[in-house]
Design a protein around this motif. Sequence first.
Motif, PDB file in Angstrom:
ATOM      1  N   LYS A  67       0.871  -1.173   0.055  1.00  0.00           N
ATOM      2  CA  LYS A  67      -0.064   0.366   0.120  1.00  0.00           C
ATOM      3  C   LYS A  67       0.927   1.241  -0.102  1.00  0.00           C
ATOM      4  N   HIS A  68       2.057   1.180   0.689  1.00  0.00           N
ATOM      5  CA  HIS A  68       2.763   2.357   0.660  1.00  0.00           C
ATOM      6  C   HIS A  68       3.578   2.397  -0.680  1.00  0.00           C
ATOM      7  N   ILE A  69       3.615   1.381  -1.505  1.00  0.00           N
ATOM      8  CA  ILE A  69       4.114   1.563  -2.866  1.00  0.00           C
ATOM      9  C   ILE A  69       3.153   2.075  -3.760  1.00  0.00           C
ATOM     10  N   PHE A  70       1.928   1.756  -3.592  1.00  0.00           N
ATOM     11  CA  PHE A  70       0.831   2.310  -4.386  1.00  0.00           C
ATOM     12  C   PHE A  70       0.751   3.904  -4.181  1.00  0.00           C
ATOM     13  N   ASN A  71       0.690   4.211  -2.848  1.00  0.00           N
ATOM     14  CA  ASN A  71       0.638   5.425  -2.396  1.00  0.00           C
ATOM     15  C   ASN A  71       1.905   6.391  -3.011  1.00  0.00           C
ATOM     16  N   ALA A  72       3.039   5.772  -3.060  1.00  0.00           N
ATOM     17  CA  ALA A  72       4.086   6.256  -3.718  1.00  0.00           C
ATOM     18  C   ALA A  72       4.012   6.568  -5.264  1.00  0.00           C
ATOM     19  N   ILE A  73       3.590   5.659  -5.790  1.00  0.00           N
ATOM     20  CA  ILE A  73       3.341   5.712  -7.377  1.00  0.00           C
ATOM     21  C   ILE A  73       2.221   6.800  -7.602  1.00  0.00           C
ATOM     22  N   LYS A 132       2.902  10.266  -9.932  1.00  0.00           N
ATOM     23  CA  LYS A 132       1.967  10.307 -11.210  1.00  0.00           C
ATOM     24  C   LYS A 132       0.867  11.106 -11.106  1.00  0.00           C
ATOM     25  N   ASN A 133       0.500  11.267  -9.891  1.00  0.00           N
ATOM     26  CA  ASN A 133      -0.926  12.108  -9.836  1.00  0.00           C
ATOM     27  C   ASN A 133      -2.199  11.436 -10.529  1.00  0.00           C
ATOM     28  N   GLU A 134      -2.008   9.767 -10.403  1.00  0.00           N
ATOM     29  CA  GLU A 134      -3.236   9.152 -10.750  1.00  0.00           C
ATOM     30  C   GLU A 134      -2.932   7.946 -10.204  1.00  0.00           C
ATOM     31  N   PRO A 135      -3.915   7.078 -10.211  1.00  0.00           N
ATOM     32  CA  PRO A 135      -3.970   5.587  -9.523  1.00  0.00           C
ATOM     33  C   PRO A 135      -2.695   4.789 -10.147  1.00  0.00           C
ATOM     34  N   ALA A 136      -2.235   3.934  -9.435  1.00  0.00           N
ATOM     35  CA  ALA A 136      -1.182   3.165  -9.928  1.00  0.00           C
ATOM     36  C   ALA A 136      -1.733   1.750 -10.633  1.00  0.00           C
ATOM     37  N   SER A 137      -0.976   1.337 -11.636  1.00  0.00           N
ATOM     38  CA  SER A 137      -1.419   0.283 -12.323  1.00  0.00           C
ATOM     39  C   SER A 137      -0.683  -1.100 -11.874  1.00  0.00           C
TER      40      SER A 137
END
Length: 491
Positions: free
Chosen positions: A296-302, A306-311
């Motif tokens: 979840k920390h990784i997804f938040n960092a991405i 990127k200013n958009e949800p991570a894929s």
Amino acid sequence: MSLKSERRGIHVDQSELLCKKGCGYYGNPAWQGFCSKCWREEYHKARQKQIQEDWELAERLQREEEEAFASSHSTQGAQSLTFSKFEEKKTNEKTRKVTTVKKFFSASSRTGAKKEIQEAKAPSPSINRQASIETDRVSKEFIEFLKTYHKPGQDIYKQCKMFLEAMHHKRELSIEEQSECAQDFYQNVAEKLQTRWKVSPERVEKAMDQIEKYIMTRLYKYVFCPETTDDEKKDLVVQRRIRALHWVTPQMLCVPVNEEIPEVSDMVVKAITDIIEMDSKRVPRDKLACITKCSKHIFNAIKITKNEPASADDFLPTLIYIVLKGNPPRLQSNIQYITRFCNPSRLMTGEDGYYFTNLCCAVAFIEKLDAQSLNLSQEDFDRYMSGQTSPKKQESENWSPDVCLGVKQMYKNLDLLSQLNERQERIVSEAKKLERDLIDWTDGITKEVQDIVEKYPLEIKPKNQALAAIDSENVENDKLPPPLQPQVYAG
């Protein structure tokens, strides 16, 4: 270079994370790509096939033995005794291999287990040893939790105690067989709660989490990285592999994370902390929770970068980077421990199962990482792996105008340190060469001196005799006039 070509060695189709049997659950490399359910089915089929082959072999040996005894006119009693011993030996061997925890809850096996406990003259010191602070705390929490289940709670506690005692007597089994016992226990308790006690699925899930916590807190020291497996050896191999890949940069992995952003940098640090903290946990569910928090920390960092949800294509390369940067201790042992003793429903579905499957894929990628995966030439890859050189840092003219001056200065200092390191290495190399030259020169001079000494040996002559008087050899001494005497003349 296109984004597609950059990701050719990292991209994993999400369908590849699912069970290869097509059941829709998440697969696992440790289960040869199957989910927990399908793996158990395949395992049982293979085991039953092996058991059938063993029994066919036993029957064939039995017929051959009967024919041999009949031909030798042995007595019927001797035949019966010999065959009974043979059959008893084979039965005991097969029973030891196929016994599972399912039999613990049948009427006959439950009676046998009770009888086995009663026959023990003294309780096992490892089972009844003084509980640690954590074990005692978990026990109290488990008992308090079961009080909310009333009569089913009493049955659950009784079954857990029987299971722990049974596992104590099965420590000589392989870790795979012990894992099979634990998985059977989870399945039987869950089915009993649903069918016999009519417990709702939500409460069954909570109960299974507490059961896993209770039993695995006690079994942890015996089933985590046991000496009978090669888990520790695999840990060392992965650790050395990650250390050798310390030069891999985020750009090589196409990691969409900008660590120059303070919030992103904090997220990366937290993700690394979580993945390292996994080793300190004793319960498989708690270890999975560390993996989930890290992800979840990784997804938040991405997302911040990127200013958009991570894929999913962004997540896996970043997870690989986090693993390389953190080098978690005993990574393979933790993965194997979760695979063997976690509640299988958690690994088959849900975010825990998804993140755990991605972690397994990340480790597999690291183990097989090569030059093509990083879009490097084989020559550069070999030089980086051997430590002969490191990838070049970003040049100052390539910085964007809005980059912090402190970051530029940091990279400038890193370049200076790299240059100083190269100069130091050259100086050390030249100093060693000079040392070798001095040693060779000294050896050469010593050899020349030895050759001269051997060619012109030093001869020490006896001491010369004292010089005699000038006239000692004059034979006519007596005829010589006396020496002149000085005379004094008066003024």
